[in-house]
Scaffold this motif. Structure first.
Motif, PDB file in Angstrom:
ATOM      1  N   ASN A   6       0.316  -0.987   0.172  1.00 43.21           N
ATOM      2  CA  ASN A   6       0.423  -0.320   0.105  1.00 43.21           C
ATOM      3  C   ASN A   6       1.042   0.535  -0.317  1.00 43.21           C
ATOM      4  OD1 ASN A   6      -2.356   1.180   0.198  1.00 43.21           O
ATOM      5  ND2 ASN A   6      -2.993   1.224   2.028  1.00 43.21           N
ATOM      6  N   LYS A   7       0.932   2.025  -0.673  1.00 42.90           N
ATOM      7  CA  LYS A   7       1.286   3.393  -0.968  1.00 42.90           C
ATOM      8  C   LYS A   7       1.110   4.429  -0.441  1.00 42.90           C
ATOM      9  CE  LYS A   7       3.920   5.826  -4.374  1.00 42.90           C
ATOM     10  NZ  LYS A   7       5.176   5.866  -4.054  1.00 42.90           N
ATOM     11  N   ASN A   8       2.002   4.668   0.551  1.00 43.89           N
ATOM     12  CA  ASN A   8       1.339   5.667   1.339  1.00 43.89           C
ATOM     13  C   ASN A   8       1.941   7.308   0.943  1.00 43.89           C
ATOM     14  OD1 ASN A   8       0.896   7.813   3.833  1.00 43.89           O
ATOM     15  ND2 ASN A   8       2.665   6.854   4.935  1.00 43.89           N
ATOM     16  N   ASP A   9       0.497   7.716   0.965  1.00 44.48           N
ATOM     17  CA  ASP A   9       0.692   9.784   0.493  1.00 44.48           C
ATOM     18  C   ASP A   9       0.475  10.118   0.874  1.00 44.48           C
ATOM     19  OD1 ASP A   9       0.040   8.502  -2.553  1.00 44.48           O
ATOM     20  OD2 ASP A   9      -2.033   8.234  -2.709  1.00 44.48           O
ATOM     21  N   GLN A  10       0.654  10.067   2.512  1.00 49.66           N
ATOM     22  CA  GLN A  10       0.565  11.805   3.600  1.00 49.66           C
ATOM     23  C   GLN A  10       2.243  11.304   3.591  1.00 49.66           C
ATOM     24  OE1 GLN A  10      -1.618   9.487   6.812  1.00 49.66           O
ATOM     25  NE2 GLN A  10      -3.318  10.825   6.644  1.00 49.66           N
ATOM     26  N   SER A  43     -11.670  16.783  16.255  1.00 44.32           N
ATOM     27  CA  SER A  43     -11.371  16.234  14.673  1.00 44.32           C
ATOM     28  C   SER A  43     -10.940  15.028  14.917  1.00 44.32           C
ATOM     29  CB  SER A  43     -10.508  16.779  13.780  1.00 44.32           C
ATOM     30  OG  SER A  43      -9.415  17.299  13.975  1.00 44.32           O
ATOM     31  N   MET A  44     -10.852  14.297  13.445  1.00 43.47           N
ATOM     32  CA  MET A  44     -10.480  13.253  13.557  1.00 43.47           C
ATOM     33  C   MET A  44      -8.587  12.842  13.393  1.00 43.47           C
ATOM     34  SD  MET A  44     -10.810   9.715  12.801  1.00 43.47           S
ATOM     35  CE  MET A  44     -12.170   9.363  12.323  1.00 43.47           C
ATOM     36  N   GLU A  45      -8.427  13.774  12.716  1.00 50.76           N
ATOM     37  CA  GLU A  45      -7.280  14.451  12.550  1.00 50.76           C
ATOM     38  C   GLU A  45      -6.100  14.477  14.335  1.00 50.76           C
ATOM     39  OE1 GLU A  45      -2.944  17.655  11.532  1.00 50.76           O
ATOM     40  OE2 GLU A  45      -5.197  18.406  11.088  1.00 50.76           O
ATOM     41  N   ALA A  46      -7.506  15.295  15.361  1.00 47.23           N
ATOM     42  CA  ALA A  46      -6.917  15.307  16.751  1.00 47.23           C
ATOM     43  C   ALA A  46      -7.378  13.587  16.941  1.00 47.23           C
ATOM     44  CB  ALA A  46      -8.139  16.179  17.795  1.00 47.23           C
ATOM     45  N   LYS A  47      -7.921  12.990  17.071  1.00 45.52           N
ATOM     46  CA  LYS A  47      -8.020  11.633  16.994  1.00 45.52           C
ATOM     47  C   LYS A  47      -7.210  10.687  17.611  1.00 45.52           C
ATOM     48  CE  LYS A  47     -10.967   7.383  17.213  1.00 45.52           C
ATOM     49  NZ  LYS A  47     -12.217   7.394  16.781  1.00 45.52           N
ATOM     50  N   VAL A  48      -5.973  10.845  15.266  1.00 44.49           N
ATOM     51  CA  VAL A  48      -4.734  10.316  15.519  1.00 44.49           C
ATOM     52  C   VAL A  48      -3.800  10.581  15.888  1.00 44.49           C
ATOM     53  CG1 VAL A  48      -4.006   9.633  13.303  1.00 44.49           C
ATOM     54  CG2 VAL A  48      -6.330  10.177  13.018  1.00 44.49           C
ATOM     55  N   MET A  49      -4.044  12.194  16.135  1.00 41.44           N
ATOM     56  CA  MET A  49      -2.828  12.753  16.766  1.00 41.44           C
ATOM     57  C   MET A  49      -2.807  12.120  18.367  1.00 41.44           C
ATOM     58  SD  MET A  49      -3.079  16.187  15.534  1.00 41.44           S
ATOM     59  CE  MET A  49      -0.757  17.042  16.191  1.00 41.44           C
ATOM     60  N   LYS A  50      -3.872  11.744  19.385  1.00 44.32           N
ATOM     61  CA  LYS A  50      -3.749  10.837  20.789  1.00 44.32           C
ATOM     62  C   LYS A  50      -3.646   9.926  21.085  1.00 44.32           C
ATOM     63  CE  LYS A  50      -7.246  11.307  24.481  1.00 44.32           C
ATOM     64  NZ  LYS A  50      -6.652   9.692  25.173  1.00 44.32           N
ATOM     65  N   GLN A  51      -4.011   9.295  19.250  1.00 42.60           N
ATOM     66  CA  GLN A  51      -3.278   7.861  19.281  1.00 42.60           C
ATOM     67  C   GLN A  51      -1.621   7.412  19.357  1.00 42.60           C
ATOM     68  OE1 GLN A  51      -6.354   6.637  16.471  1.00 42.60           O
ATOM     69  NE2 GLN A  51      -7.641   5.881  17.639  1.00 42.60           N
ATOM     70  N   LYS A 123       6.396   4.060  10.493  1.00 39.90           N
ATOM     71  CA  LYS A 123       5.905   5.642  10.807  1.00 39.90           C
ATOM     72  C   LYS A 123       5.055   5.540  11.306  1.00 39.90           C
ATOM     73  CE  LYS A 123       5.639  10.197   8.248  1.00 39.90           C
ATOM     74  NZ  LYS A 123       5.270   9.475   6.622  1.00 39.90           N
ATOM     75  N   LEU A 124       4.189   6.834  12.023  1.00 42.11           N
ATOM     76  CA  LEU A 124       2.992   6.802  12.901  1.00 42.11           C
ATOM     77  C   LEU A 124       2.489   8.212  12.367  1.00 42.11           C
ATOM     78  CD1 LEU A 124       4.220   6.406  16.012  1.00 42.11           C
ATOM     79  CD2 LEU A 124       3.202   4.347  15.173  1.00 42.11           C
ATOM     80  N   ASN A 125       1.206   8.286  12.514  1.00 37.88           N
ATOM     81  CA  ASN A 125       0.307   9.857  11.584  1.00 37.88           C
ATOM     82  C   ASN A 125       0.368  10.464  12.877  1.00 37.88           C
ATOM     83  OD1 ASN A 125      -0.945   8.471   8.939  1.00 37.88           O
ATOM     84  ND2 ASN A 125      -2.052   7.298  10.211  1.00 37.88           N
ATOM     85  N   TYR A 126       0.813  11.683  12.459  1.00 35.82           N
ATOM     86  CA  TYR A 126       1.242  13.145  13.142  1.00 35.82           C
ATOM     87  C   TYR A 126       1.406  13.786  11.955  1.00 35.82           C
ATOM     88  CZ  TYR A 126       2.289  15.138  18.104  1.00 35.82           C
ATOM     89  OH  TYR A 126       2.047  15.265  19.029  1.00 35.82           O
ATOM     90  N   ALA A 127       0.973  14.998  13.233  1.00 37.21           N
ATOM     91  CA  ALA A 127       1.238  16.044  12.383  1.00 37.21           C
ATOM     92  C   ALA A 127       2.846  16.897  11.116  1.00 37.21           C
ATOM     93  CB  ALA A 127       1.374  17.868  12.844  1.00 37.21           C
ATOM     94  N   HIS A 128       3.907  15.857  12.296  1.00 39.04           N
ATOM     95  CA  HIS A 128       4.794  15.902  11.643  1.00 39.04           C
ATOM     96  C   HIS A 128       5.288  14.439  11.158  1.00 39.04           C
ATOM     97  CE1 HIS A 128       7.347  16.052  15.034  1.00 39.04           C
ATOM     98  NE2 HIS A 128       6.422  16.803  15.642  1.00 39.04           N
ATOM     99  N   ALA A 129       5.849  14.583  11.461  1.00 40.65           N
ATOM    100  CA  ALA A 129       6.728  12.683  10.697  1.00 40.65           C
ATOM    101  C   ALA A 129       7.410  12.984  12.242  1.00 40.65           C
ATOM    102  CB  ALA A 129       8.535  13.053  10.208  1.00 40.65           C
TER     103      ALA A 129
END
Length: 200
Positions: A6-10, A43-51, A123-129
């Motif tokens: 799966n290519k990661n576009d983020q 937001s969903m972004e906030a939830k992902v950052m918390k995780q 790699k984890l999902n966050y506002a920066h790498a």
């Protein structure tokens, strides 16, 4: 073998260390972090950052050293202090515009690195790498060149965990392979954007 990538576009970028170190990275500082990155707390972004923060704050698995790198410099420091200065970085390269690569692949070359240890960074999902790096032992690393049935070539990083006796018995690998912890080595390719540091 039939493989799926799966290519990661983020493509979140690393911040320079001095900037990354100046921003809180702790779940008890979430309001300040959301404010720093202009993220809506609901937001969903906030939830992902918390995780991601919770994942980084969990204790390491037995026999491993874990660390969340918030800058490239901190990733390099963690890896080289555990493995020494003579290291090589390997990763999976998905050289295509397609978002998903599925198909039959034949391995042309598999280069095994001699050491029985590695630092693997996910790699984890966050506002920066942000990468979750962990030093593993009883691990063999390989740089693999493959070709698909329709002639597409790709390079992939693979790791084999030779001692899984202390892994959680409910780990997905055991369910898929229908084996028990410690019974056989568990091997897998690294997804794109994950890297393995190996001594050589």
């Amino acid at each position: 073998m039939n493989l799926y990538f799966n290519k990661n576009d983020q493509k979140a970028k690393f911040l320079p260390r001095e900037i990354a170190d100046s921003i809180p990275f702790s779940s008890n500082k979430l309001p300040q972090i959301y404010n720093e990155f202009s993220v809506n707390p609901g937001s969903m972004e906030a939830k992902v950052m918390k995780q991601t923060l919770e994942e980084c704050e969990k204790p390491s698995n037995e026999g491993e050293e874990g660390y969340c790198a918030t800058s490239l410099e901190s990733m390099v420091d963690f890896s080289t202090t555990r493995l020494g200065k003579k290291v090589k970085v390997i990763s999976t390269e998905v050289n295509t515009k397609e978002s998903i690569l599925v198909g039959m692949y034949k391995i042309e070359v598999a280069k095994k690195f001699p050491a029985n240890t590695a630092v693997v960074c996910h790699k984890l999902n966050y506002a920066h790498a942000v990468f979750y790096c962990h030093k593993t032992v009883s691990t063999r690393a390989y740089a693999v060149s493959m070709i698909s049935a329709d002639g597409k070539k790709m390079n992939a990083a693979a790791v084999c965990h030779t001692d899984t006796s202390k892994w959680n018995p409910k780990h997905l690998a055991f369910q898929v392979l229908k084996v028990k912890p410690g019974a056989v080595p568990i091997c897998h390719f690294l997804p794109e954007d994950h890297v393995a540091w190996v001594p050589y």
